[in-house]
Design a protein around this motif. Structure first.
Motif, PDB file in Angstrom:
ATOM      1  N   ALA A   1      41.095  27.850  41.950  1.00 36.21           N
ATOM      2  CA  ALA A   1      40.571  27.967  40.940  1.00 36.21           C
ATOM      3  C   ALA A   1      39.437  29.040  41.036  1.00 36.21           C
ATOM      4  N   GLU A   2      38.567  28.810  42.034  1.00 35.46           N
ATOM      5  CA  GLU A   2      37.597  29.870  42.199  1.00 35.46           C
ATOM      6  C   GLU A   2      38.131  31.074  42.624  1.00 35.46           C
ATOM      7  N   THR A   3      39.095  31.168  43.540  1.00 38.42           N
ATOM      8  CA  THR A   3      39.516  32.578  43.911  1.00 38.42           C
ATOM      9  C   THR A   3      40.286  33.252  42.795  1.00 38.42           C
ATOM     10  N   GLN A   4      40.956  32.432  41.783  1.00 42.36           N
ATOM     11  CA  GLN A   4      41.508  33.073  40.600  1.00 42.36           C
ATOM     12  C   GLN A   4      40.383  33.686  39.676  1.00 42.36           C
ATOM     13  N   LEU A   5      39.269  32.938  39.722  1.00 41.58           N
ATOM     14  CA  LEU A   5      38.174  33.447  38.614  1.00 41.58           C
ATOM     15  C   LEU A   5      37.641  34.509  39.207  1.00 41.58           C
ATOM     16  N   ARG A   6      37.538  34.836  40.816  1.00 40.37           N
ATOM     17  CA  ARG A   6      36.940  35.673  41.382  1.00 40.37           C
ATOM     18  C   ARG A   6      37.752  36.862  41.443  1.00 40.37           C
ATOM     19  N   SER A   7      39.233  36.739  41.265  1.00 35.17           N
ATOM     20  CA  SER A   7      39.993  37.868  41.145  1.00 35.17           C
ATOM     21  C   SER A   7      39.972  38.584  39.812  1.00 35.17           C
ATOM     22  N   VAL A   8      39.681  37.693  39.017  1.00 31.78           N
ATOM     23  CA  VAL A   8      39.748  38.169  37.472  1.00 31.78           C
ATOM     24  C   VAL A   8      38.687  39.095  37.452  1.00 31.78           C
ATOM     25  N   ALA A   9      37.428  38.583  37.761  1.00 32.75           N
ATOM     26  CA  ALA A   9      36.180  39.179  37.695  1.00 32.75           C
ATOM     27  C   ALA A   9      36.349  40.648  38.260  1.00 32.75           C
ATOM     28  N   GLU A  10      36.847  40.618  39.559  1.00 34.38           N
ATOM     29  CA  GLU A  10      36.847  41.769  40.285  1.00 34.38           C
ATOM     30  C   GLU A  10      37.817  42.766  39.725  1.00 34.38           C
ATOM     31  N   GLU A  11      38.893  42.343  39.313  1.00 32.30           N
ATOM     32  CA  GLU A  11      39.864  43.001  38.171  1.00 32.30           C
ATOM     33  C   GLU A  11      39.372  43.710  36.981  1.00 32.30           C
ATOM     34  N   ARG A  12      38.556  43.177  36.406  1.00 30.67           N
ATOM     35  CA  ARG A  12      37.670  43.506  35.192  1.00 30.67           C
ATOM     36  C   ARG A  12      36.756  44.602  35.602  1.00 30.67           C
ATOM     37  N   LEU A  13      36.150  44.252  36.892  1.00 33.79           N
ATOM     38  CA  LEU A  13      35.240  45.544  37.323  1.00 33.79           C
ATOM     39  C   LEU A  13      35.909  46.778  37.626  1.00 33.79           C
TER      40      LEU A  13
END
Length: 378
Positions: free
Chosen positions: A167-179
């Motif tokens: 779940a943390e990896t998915q949240l981090r991936s979403v944040a990186e994609e938004r950036l």
């Protein structure tokens, strides 16, 4: 208050199966008069049997209490009863549940107490109820049950930790994609809008001075720039709508597009010198990042530097790509340090293992320099 004592489906199923096995087996032995030894108190033994069957329905909600209750019932039952049935099953299930739910210390202590009780009582009675081999086998099962439960508890903990990490990896991936999307919007669309703004402001100034000034050329530049901006915006929206490998993303940003980028800057009245030294097959990520750095640098020059001339250098070596954008403007563009432009350029360089420097020059003007290694994932 009743919901606090509700029984889960699994506990209900296990409780029913245990009740059927224990009650039917013990009742059959009782009817057929199959007796082990004379019991001390038959009424007490039946009471203990029913209590152990009943409390097992709540094994998951009150694991320690149920384990202690079934342990006491088991210890009291066998000396009190003349029927040697599978009443021990409830205690085994409760002990396993206690360990599987993570109460390993409590399960170990209870298992040790029962083990010592069984072994010592049989030794003192000269193995009147069980043979030596049966005693050792029963003691082994008492120790093995919490051990199996501990393995299950560790596995459940591992799965829970893995789920949290995922779940943390998915949240981090979403944040990186938004950036990444924010950088693309800022660098691509922002650049074209800046050109349109510069061209429009220049045309308005000339119209105020000369009402007969012909604006066809300026309007054509604005039309071409806005069309390019819309094309890039459509490509980005297409990627967001169809995030697959076969999605029609169109050509990505590349240093091969620098001539058109420089031509648009020149149309805004800026004198731009483009110098390209060396060539090589660049990784796609590096190629795109280098183009965006040059694009954003020219945007900052047009918006803030009030420069007349700017030099764009692209040098491709055997292992490194370097770009530099140098202008003769104010030397400290307004908003350059506080805005997203320099931050985005630094992220584009350093995320691929490169370097980035930007700042005023000693002899005036402002310079932006970035380098990337050519050995990165393409």
């Amino acid at each position: 208050m009743l919901h606090r004592f509700s029984i889960s489906r699994m506990d209900l199923l296990v409780g029913v199966v245990n009740a059927v096995i224990v009650l039917s087996w013990t009742s059959a032995q009782w009817v057929m008069r199959i007796q082990d030894t004379q019991g001390l108190n038959e009424s007490l033994s039946w009471a203990m049997l029913f209590v152990s069957v009943a409390v097992l329905f709540y094994r998951s909600r009150f694991p320690l209490t149920v384990t202690l209750a079934t342990m006491v019932c088991t210890i009291v039952y066998y000396p009190a009863s003349s029927t040697d049935g599978p009443m021990l099953l409830a205690f085994v299930i409760a002990l396993y549940t206690l360990a599987a739910l993570g109460h390993l210390v409590a399960a170990g202590v209870i298992a040790a107490v029962v083990f010592l009780t069984v072994v010592i009582s049989e030794v003192l009675s000269d193995f009147a109820h069980m043979t030596e081999s049966e005693t050792i086998m029963l003691g082994g099962w008492i120790i093995a049950v919490p051990a199996i439960g501990a393995v299950v508890a560790h596995y459940r903990r591992y799965r829970a930790e893995t789920a949290v990490a995922l779940a943390e990896t998915q949240l981090r991936s979403v944040a990186e994609e938004r950036l990444r999307i924010a950088r693309e919007l800022h660098d691509a669309v922002g650049h074209h809008l800046s050109l349109i703004n510069v061209q429009t402001a220049a045309a308005l100034r000339k119209l105020r001075k000369d009402p007969l000034y012909r604006t066809e050329e300026t309007l054509q530049v604005i039309a071409d720039t806005s069309q390019l901006s819309l094309r890039e915006l459509r490509a980005m929206v297409g990627v967001l709508r169809e995030p697959g490998e076969d999605s029609p993303t169109g050509p990505g940003p590349s240093l091969e597009q620098l001539p058109s980028l420089v031509a648009a800057a020149r149309a805004s009245g800026l004198e731009v010198e483009l110098r390209v030294d060396g060539s090589a097959a660049l990784p796609v990520a590096v190629d795109a990042a280098a183009y965006r750095v040059v694009q954003e640098s020219l945007t900052n020059v047009l918006r803030h530097a009030k420069a007349k001339r700017v030099q764009v250098k692209v040098v491709t070596g055997t292992s490194t790509l370097a770009v530099a954008v140098i202008d003769d403007g104010l030397g400290d563009p307004k908003g350059a340090k506080a805005g997203n432009g320099l931050t985005g350029m630094r992220e584009r360089a350093e995320s691929l293992g490169g370097t980035f420097t930007a700042g005023p020059r000693d002899d005036g003007g402002f310079s932006v320099e970035a380098t990337w290694p050519l050995e990165v994932d393409r």
